[in-house]
Design a protein around this motif. Structure first.
Motif, PDB file in Angstrom:
ATOM      1  N   ALA A  56       0.829  -1.206   0.000  1.00  0.00           N
ATOM      2  CA  ALA A  56       0.000   0.000   0.000  1.00  0.00           C
ATOM      3  C   ALA A  56       0.864   1.255   0.000  1.00  0.00           C
ATOM      4  CB  ALA A  56      -0.929  -0.007   1.209  1.00  0.00           C
ATOM      5  N   GLN A  57       1.942   1.250   0.794  1.00  0.00           N
ATOM      6  CA  GLN A  57       2.832   2.416   0.848  1.00  0.00           C
ATOM      7  C   GLN A  57       3.506   2.645  -0.496  1.00  0.00           C
ATOM      8  OE1 GLN A  57       2.963   4.677   2.930  1.00  0.00           O
ATOM      9  NE2 GLN A  57       5.000   5.323   3.565  1.00  0.00           N
ATOM     10  N   HIS A  60       0.901   4.213  -2.771  1.00  0.00           N
ATOM     11  CA  HIS A  60       0.671   5.626  -2.489  1.00  0.00           C
ATOM     12  C   HIS A  60       1.824   6.484  -3.010  1.00  0.00           C
ATOM     13  CE1 HIS A  60      -2.894   4.717  -0.353  1.00  0.00           C
ATOM     14  NE2 HIS A  60      -2.340   4.286   0.766  1.00  0.00           N
ATOM     15  N   THR A  64       1.686   9.557  -5.913  1.00  0.00           N
ATOM     16  CA  THR A  64       2.230  10.909  -5.727  1.00  0.00           C
ATOM     17  C   THR A  64       3.339  11.202  -6.733  1.00  0.00           C
ATOM     18  OG1 THR A  64       3.777  10.110  -4.030  1.00  0.00           O
ATOM     19  CG2 THR A  64       1.649  10.934  -3.274  1.00  0.00           C
ATOM     20  N   TYR A 162      -2.670  14.388  -1.433  1.00  0.00           N
ATOM     21  CA  TYR A 162      -2.661  12.923  -1.362  1.00  0.00           C
ATOM     22  C   TYR A 162      -1.479  12.440  -0.517  1.00  0.00           C
ATOM     23  CZ  TYR A 162      -3.073   8.077  -2.923  1.00  0.00           C
ATOM     24  OH  TYR A 162      -3.215   6.704  -2.973  1.00  0.00           O
ATOM     25  N   GLN A 163      -0.303  13.014  -0.737  1.00  0.00           N
ATOM     26  CA  GLN A 163       0.868  12.592   0.037  1.00  0.00           C
ATOM     27  C   GLN A 163       0.678  12.890   1.521  1.00  0.00           C
ATOM     28  OE1 GLN A 163       4.810  13.475  -1.497  1.00  0.00           O
ATOM     29  NE2 GLN A 163       5.541  14.011   0.536  1.00  0.00           N
ATOM     30  N   LYS A 164       0.154  14.072   1.824  1.00  0.00           N
ATOM     31  CA  LYS A 164      -0.040  14.440   3.219  1.00  0.00           C
ATOM     32  C   LYS A 164      -1.015  13.503   3.914  1.00  0.00           C
ATOM     33  CE  LYS A 164       0.700  17.045   6.774  1.00  0.00           C
ATOM     34  NZ  LYS A 164       2.022  17.025   7.435  1.00  0.00           N
ATOM     35  N   ARG A 165      -2.000  12.998   3.173  1.00  0.00           N
ATOM     36  CA  ARG A 165      -3.045  12.179   3.768  1.00  0.00           C
ATOM     37  C   ARG A 165      -2.684  10.695   3.827  1.00  0.00           C
ATOM     38  NH1 ARG A 165      -8.384  12.776   4.945  1.00  0.00           N
ATOM     39  NH2 ARG A 165      -9.704  10.920   4.830  1.00  0.00           N
ATOM     40  N   HIS A 166      -2.014  10.182   2.793  1.00  0.00           N
ATOM     41  CA  HIS A 166      -1.868   8.738   2.653  1.00  0.00           C
ATOM     42  C   HIS A 166      -0.446   8.206   2.861  1.00  0.00           C
ATOM     43  CE1 HIS A 166      -5.984   8.148   1.288  1.00  0.00           C
ATOM     44  NE2 HIS A 166      -5.825   9.164   0.446  1.00  0.00           N
ATOM     45  N   VAL A 167       0.574   9.005   2.580  1.00  0.00           N
ATOM     46  CA  VAL A 167       1.945   8.496   2.650  1.00  0.00           C
ATOM     47  C   VAL A 167       2.452   8.578   4.082  1.00  0.00           C
ATOM     48  CG1 VAL A 167       4.312   8.819   1.853  1.00  0.00           C
ATOM     49  CG2 VAL A 167       2.408   9.096   0.249  1.00  0.00           C
ATOM     50  N   GLN A 168       2.861   7.446   4.624  1.00  0.00           N
ATOM     51  CA  GLN A 168       3.414   7.396   5.968  1.00  0.00           C
ATOM     52  C   GLN A 168       4.864   7.874   5.963  1.00  0.00           C
ATOM     53  OE1 GLN A 168       1.493   6.605   8.599  1.00  0.00           O
ATOM     54  NE2 GLN A 168      -0.206   6.383   7.140  1.00  0.00           N
TER      55      GLN A 168
END
Length: 281
Positions: A56-57, A60, A64, A162-168
């Motif tokens: 998943a990472q 994501h 991005t 998207y990066q701020k929300r989904h990327v750890q």
């Protein structure tokens, strides 16, 4: 780190001026992505940086990468190649902080934009208009380059959110490698369709070297870290400072006119950014 990012990112249009006449845009960017991937792989190997964990990472990061590299850079460079002036592109892409703030206000109650930040965004955009208004050529906009510029704006805005929300949080070196690999895979088929030949001019080679070492390894890594560590509105508001810095660099390097309105606009942009990024009591 934010001010270093602004200075590095501001050289993007300077690089375009040096390299654009000697290569089609997507071909140049595809080579840029490929060479950047090789540099990051060497860096990752020497530092033994940890790769992102989980499919998943990786997914994501790929999304991005396509948005913030292939989408944003491809749209900007293609719009300039299609006849739109660099100042016009900067003005359109400069709407990103406003779009980010509007989205956060509508969707995320925990990241509400304050009245002071709205004022800063407005002042920053006003300063941006003053900086680039003199470069808005009559008749330079057509449906093709306008669509490409708007596409670039939507791509970097969506990619940032998207990066701020989904990327750890993960290592910036391996994260950038995954992002660039995704952008390279998307850009390669498009580059095959470009028929304009590549001329190995010293300006092109210099532009490529700085694009890889300065803009991608430096600027993109700093942008990733800033998004990972800061609020999206505050980070994207820094992009208001890019056109003024670019105007100053163009004056120093190419003796492009630097008018009083340009200086006033630079001051407004800086003050607007300070209002946005200043901590709220």
């Amino acid at each position: 780190m934010p001010w270093v990012f602004v200075l590095v990112w501001s050289t993007g249009f300077i690089v375009a001026r040096y390299g654009m006449p000697y290569s089609p845009p997507i071909t140049f960017l595809t080579w840029r992505y490929g060479l950047s991937i090789l540099c990051f792989l060497v860096w990752v190997g020497l530092s033994q940086a940890q790769w992102p964990r989980g499919a998943a990472q990786w997914g994501h990061l790929a999304v991005t990468g396509v948005l913030m590299h292939a989408g944003y850079l491809g749209g900007v460079w293609a719009a300039v190649k299609a006849g739109m002036g660099a100042g016009t592109v900067a003005l359109i892409v400069g709407l990103q902080p406003v779009l980010t703030a509007v989205w956060l206000t509508a969707r995320d109650a925990q990241n509400r934009v304050t009245a002071r930040q709205w004022m800063g965004l407005a002042l920053g955009f006003g300063g941006l208009v003053l900086v680039v208004h003199g470069k808005l050529g009559v008749g330079e906009i057509n449906p093709l380059n306008l669509g490409l510029a708007v596409f670039a704006l939507l791509a970097i805005t969506t990619g940032t959110l998207y990066q701020k929300r989904h990327v750890q949080p993960c290592d910036v070196r391996t994260a950038n490698t995954v992002q660039l690999a995704a952008a390279w895979l998307v850009s390669l088929p498009v580059a095959w369709w470009e028929s304009e030949p590549v001329v190995l001019h010293p300006h092109l080679l210099g532009a490529m070297a700085w694009s890889v070492l300065g803009l991608t390894l430096g600027g993109s890594s700093l942008l990733y870290l800033l998004i990972q560590r800061g609020a999206a509105t505050a980070v994207t508001s820094l992009l208001y400072l890019v056109p003024p810095c670019t105007a100053l660099m163009a004056w120093l390097l190419f003796r492009e006119p630097l008018t009083v309105l340009t200086l006033v606009g630079m001051g407004l942009a800086v003050f607007g950014v300070l209002l946005v990024v200043r901590p709220t009591r």
